[in-house]
Design a protein around this motif. Structure first.
Motif, short mmCIF file in Angstrom:
data_model
loop_
_atom_site.label_atom_id
_atom_site.label_comp_id
_atom_site.label_asym_id
_atom_site.label_seq_id
_atom_site.Cartn_x
_atom_site.Cartn_y
_atom_site.Cartn_z
N PHE A 144 0.82 -1.22 0.00
CA PHE A 144 0.00 0.00 0.00
C PHE A 144 0.85 1.26 0.00
O PHE A 144 0.46 2.29 0.54
CB PHE A 144 -0.97 -0.04 1.19
N LYS A 145 2.03 1.16 -0.62
CA LYS A 145 2.98 2.27 -0.60
C LYS A 145 2.39 3.57 -1.15
O LYS A 145 2.74 4.65 -0.68
CB LYS A 145 4.26 1.91 -1.35
N HIS A 146 1.49 3.45 -2.12
CA HIS A 146 0.95 4.67 -2.74
C HIS A 146 0.01 5.43 -1.81
O HIS A 146 -0.29 6.59 -2.03
CB HIS A 146 0.26 4.33 -4.07
N GLU A 147 -0.45 4.75 -0.77
CA GLU A 147 -1.36 5.42 0.17
C GLU A 147 -0.61 6.31 1.15
O GLU A 147 -1.21 7.14 1.83
CB GLU A 147 -2.14 4.38 0.99
N LEU A 148 0.71 6.09 1.26
CA LEU A 148 1.42 6.75 2.35
C LEU A 148 1.44 8.26 2.22
O LEU A 148 1.43 8.97 3.21
CB LEU A 148 2.85 6.22 2.46
N ARG A 149 1.50 8.74 1.03
CA ARG A 149 1.55 10.18 0.84
C ARG A 149 0.39 10.86 1.58
O ARG A 149 0.58 11.82 2.31
CB ARG A 149 1.48 10.49 -0.64
N GLU A 150 -0.79 10.29 1.40
CA GLU A 150 -1.97 10.90 2.01
C GLU A 150 -2.06 10.62 3.51
O GLU A 150 -2.55 11.42 4.27
CB GLU A 150 -3.26 10.38 1.36
N ARG A 151 -1.57 9.46 3.91
CA ARG A 151 -1.88 9.03 5.28
C ARG A 151 -0.72 9.17 6.26
O ARG A 151 -0.84 8.77 7.42
CB ARG A 151 -2.36 7.57 5.24
N SER A 152 0.41 9.72 5.85
CA SER A 152 1.59 9.77 6.71
C SER A 152 1.32 10.37 8.10
O SER A 152 1.66 9.80 9.11
CB SER A 152 2.71 10.55 6.04
N GLU A 153 0.67 11.55 8.10
CA GLU A 153 0.43 12.23 9.37
C GLU A 153 -0.42 11.37 10.30
O GLU A 153 -0.12 11.18 11.47
CB GLU A 153 -0.30 13.56 9.12
N GLU A 154 -1.47 10.86 9.72
CA GLU A 154 -2.42 10.04 10.47
C GLU A 154 -1.72 8.80 11.07
O GLU A 154 -1.92 8.45 12.23
CB GLU A 154 -3.52 9.63 9.49
N LEU A 155 -0.87 8.16 10.23
CA LEU A 155 -0.18 6.95 10.71
C LEU A 155 0.80 7.27 11.82
O LEU A 155 0.93 6.52 12.79
CB LEU A 155 0.56 6.29 9.55
N LEU A 156 1.48 8.39 11.70
CA LEU A 156 2.42 8.77 12.75
C LEU A 156 1.70 8.99 14.06
O LEU A 156 2.15 8.55 15.12
CB LEU A 156 3.17 10.05 12.35
N ARG A 157 0.54 9.65 14.00
CA ARG A 157 -0.25 9.88 15.22
C ARG A 157 -0.67 8.55 15.83
O ARG A 157 -0.60 8.35 17.03
CB ARG A 157 -1.49 10.74 14.91
#
Ligand SMILES: Nc1ncnc2c1ncn2[C@@H]1O[C@H](COP(=O)(O)OP(=O)(O)OP(=O)(O)O)[C@@H](O)[C@H]1O
Ligand code: SF4
Ligand SMILES: [Mg+2]
Length: 341
Positions: A322-335
């Protein structure tokens, strides 16, 4: 990009132990280009050292199950021992955390460097080898080099020993320098000096360097490109700016979560919630899935090993479904990771 100096493909190394088979290095591939510094990061036990030691024939207990390590057109994994030994002291050199692994306690420092020179250049006279050894000690910043060349390793401080080891490593102008945690054992001021020496040596020799370290500050400062390893796999590779600012693997994102602090002297790999897996029982599917916030509810992560594939261009590779999703979800995942830390 020019031709790589070293091109590693699908290296797999196992240890057969009483507890079972340790899958230390699993289909690892990466390239090192002329003159660059390639940083290799990852938690303890992720296979950083076994990878480089194996390709130099320095892991006698490890079984190389597959792979190719092309160095100047020759596969290091197929070379006879004698050939490999020749390449090891001359064209590929290593610098370790503990200088005493390469310095012999019973010989004078100058003699050891002179001998390393002569071993690879039998035509070199005793006097010339000696002069060159002193020049090398001088180059790596050992003060009063002619006098210090007459001393034994135990008469050198830790930092000075590290310099002597670097002098020995670069003596034969290697085209590839491998530095495995070269400054970990040293205090911060000496660390900075040794890094400067490494950099100068690299400039002088135009050598490519593989720098293995836990220290993200060091990576930020020294590396041109970065390979991130997890549980014996390469999970991401990209240029250093991309790795820090636009990672496309959840593990890298976790490591880089502390970005504002990078550059601090005590900056080490950021702990990610959970433990790395046992390399005897590696989880099925993606080895990172038990710790991965992005894997929730996704069968694919539990069943299918993601391959290392391009994302955002040819030289940025990530092993995540799901590497292409990371751009959008980085902040959320870090939280999310902060939340469960
Ligand atoms: N001789 C051995 N027998 C069994 N297992 C081994 C042996 N040498 C290494 N291993 C295992 O191989 C895995 C990879 O080890 P490696 O030393 O490459 O890790 P690393 O990433 O360099 O870690 P560190 O950051 O602590 O240096 C580890 O799980 C280690 O326990
Ligand atoms: S493949 Fe799945 S478990 Fe592995 S890093 Fe990507 S999202 Fe996480
Ligand atoms: Mg190591």
């Amino acid at each position: 990009m020019p031709e790589p100096v070293l091109s590693l493909r699908d290296l797999t190394v196992e240890f057969h132990t009483d507890d079972g088979i340790v899958h230390a290095v699993d289909h690892v591939s990466y390239d090192v280009y002329p003159g660059e510094t390639l940083g290799v990061v990852g938690e303890s036990g992720s296979g950083k050292s076994v990878t480089v030691m194996s390709l130099l024939g320095l892991v006698p207990q490890g079984r190389i199950m597959s792979g190719q390590a092309l160095f100047k057109g020759r596969d290091l994994l197929k070379l006879p021992d004698k050939e490999l030994r020749r390449i090891r002291g001359k064209e590929v050199a290593m610098v370790f955390q503990d200088p005493m692994t390469s310095l012999n306690p019973v010989f004078k420092i100058g003699d050891q460097i002179a001998e390393a020179l002569q071993a690879h250049d039998p035509g070199l006279s005793e006097d010339d080898a000696r002069t060159r050894a002193i020049e090398l000690l001088d180059l790596v910043g050992v003060p009063q080099a002619p006098r210090r060349a007459e001393q034994y390793p135990h008469e050198f401080s830790g930092g000075m020993r590290q310099r002597a080891m670097i002098a020995m490593a670069i003596a034969n102008q290697p085209s590839l320098l491998i530095a495995d945690e070269p400054t970990t054992a040293l205090d911060v001021t000496i660390q900075a000096q040794i890094l400067e020496v490494l950099r100068a040596a690299q400039r002088e020799m135009k050598a490519a360097t593989i720098l293995i370290t836990h220290d993200l500050g060091l990576i930020a400062e020294m590396a041109d490109r970065v390979v991130v390893m997890y549980a014996g796999h390469v999970v991401e590779t990209a240029d250093v700016g991309t790795i820090f600012h636009a990672p496309r693997h959840p593990y890298t994102l976790g490591l880089m979560g502390s970005l504002p602090q990078v550059g601090r002297d005590d900056e080490w790999l950021r702990p990610i919630p959970g433990q790395p897996p046992s390399l005897i029982n590696v989880p099925p599917g993606c080895p990172f899935h038990p710790r991965c916030a992005l894997s929730e509810g996704r069968i694919e992560c539990r069943t299918r090993l993601p391959e290392l594939a391009p994302v955002d261009g040819e030289y940025h590779l990530s092993a995540c479904h799901f590497k292409h999703e990371l751009r959008e979800r980085s902040e959320e995942l870090l939280r999310h990771m902060e939340g469960i830390a």
